[in-house]
Write an enzyme that holds these catalytic residues in place. Structure first.
Site, PDB file in Angstrom:
ATOM      1  N   HIS A  27      11.310 -27.583 -12.083  1.00 41.41           N
ATOM      2  CA  HIS A  27      11.207 -26.385 -11.253  1.00 41.41           C
ATOM      3  C   HIS A  27      12.595 -25.845 -10.920  1.00 41.41           C
ATOM      4  CE1 HIS A  27      10.487 -24.409  -7.212  1.00 41.41           C
ATOM      5  NE2 HIS A  27       9.659 -23.753  -7.996  1.00 41.41           N
ATOM      6  N   HIS A  69      15.658 -16.694  -8.477  1.00 35.34           N
ATOM      7  CA  HIS A  69      14.402 -16.679  -7.727  1.00 35.34           C
ATOM      8  C   HIS A  69      14.299 -15.535  -6.735  1.00 35.34           C
ATOM      9  CE1 HIS A  69      11.693 -17.782  -4.381  1.00 35.34           C
ATOM     10  NE2 HIS A  69      10.919 -18.230  -5.351  1.00 35.34           N
TER      11      HIS A  69
END
Length: 265
Positions: A27, A69
């Site tokens: 991740h 992100h």
């Protein structure tokens, strides 16, 4: 817990999902390291044996696709401002974790040719550059596209057809959850996986009925973001097909204990 290999359900073929055993996703490259979504983080994950990476993409003001992100640079870099309003010439000067540059997604594709990418398209402006990049590089088999916005990912699927693997957006996940309860609901048939948290607030998303409903539609279940050994073990026992984690060593140990981690060559 069992150490016996189980037979995974058969799914409509897509090269991205051609893998023995549950998929292990790093991740943001393993965000526990602090240098999330950087080339060094992804390179470290690859060195540990990870072949699936999760990342996010935004488009700069001049249309360059960055792996990042947040919508702004503020949280993890030494710069500030919304990526969508800044040119690449400014974004490229931002430093993550005190010394790592923000990478272009095309740089990651090129630097790690043996890696497959799970890409969360964070903004509408990033969709066209991503599809263009996949067409230019021929990387359709290496990328799964997802988004919280089901309409956005459905547009990507409609544009690219079956060569693109996509996951369900939020409304599609809700539909699948309703089907798991035995209620009628629409679920996009072209999705081949569903990527969800184990829980959403007080509501449990992933249980045996949810996994069964996904598998009945030929869809894999990938769960994020799992950083505790006990949760990883329990989810694997439920039959999930992939786990996304920040703790790369933990998940590697769990999967190795079940005979799923490849032996070093």
């Amino acid at each position: 817990m069992t150490n016996v290999r189980r037979r995974l359900p058969r799914f409509p073929p897509h090269p991205y999902l051609a893998h023995e055993g549950p998929l292990a996703f790093a991740h943001r490259g393993g965000a526990a390291s602090g240098a999330e979504n950087t080339l060094s983080a992804f390179t470290r994950a690859a060195a540990l044996g990870y072949r699936y990476m999760e990342t996010d993409v935004h488009a700069t003001a001049d249309g360059r696709l960055v792996a990042f992100h947040d919508a702004t640079l503020d949280r993890v870099t030494d710069a500030v401002g919304p990526i969508a309003r800044l040119p690449w010439s400014e974004v490229r000067r931002a430093q993550v974790a005190g010394g790592e540059p923000v990478p272009l997604f095309e740089e990651l594709l090129r630097a790690l040719p043996g890696v497959r990418w799970n890409v969360d398209v964070k903004s509408e402006a990033a969709l066209a550059p991503l599809l263009r990049l996949l067409a230019e590089t021929g990387a359709w088999e290496r990328v799964c596209v997802g988004s919280f916005d089901e309409a956005r990912v459905a547009r990507a699927q409609a544009h690219a057809g079956s060569r693109l693997l996509t996951s369900l957006g939020t409304s599609g996940v809700l539909g699948l959850r309703l089907r798991a309860y035995g209620l009628p609901a629409r679920v996009r048939a072209s999705a081949r996986c569903v990527q969800v948290p184990e829980r959403h607030g007080a509501v449990r998303v992933v249980d045996r009925a949810f996994v069964r409903a996904a598998h009945a539609r030929g869809m894999q279940v990938h769960v994020w973001t799992v950083n505790e050994r006990e949760r990883a073990e329990a989810l694997l026992d439920l039959g999930v097909d992939g786990i996304m984690t920040d703790d790369l060593e933990m998940l590697r140990e769990v999967l190795a204990g079940r005979g799923y981690w490849p032996e070093p060559s």
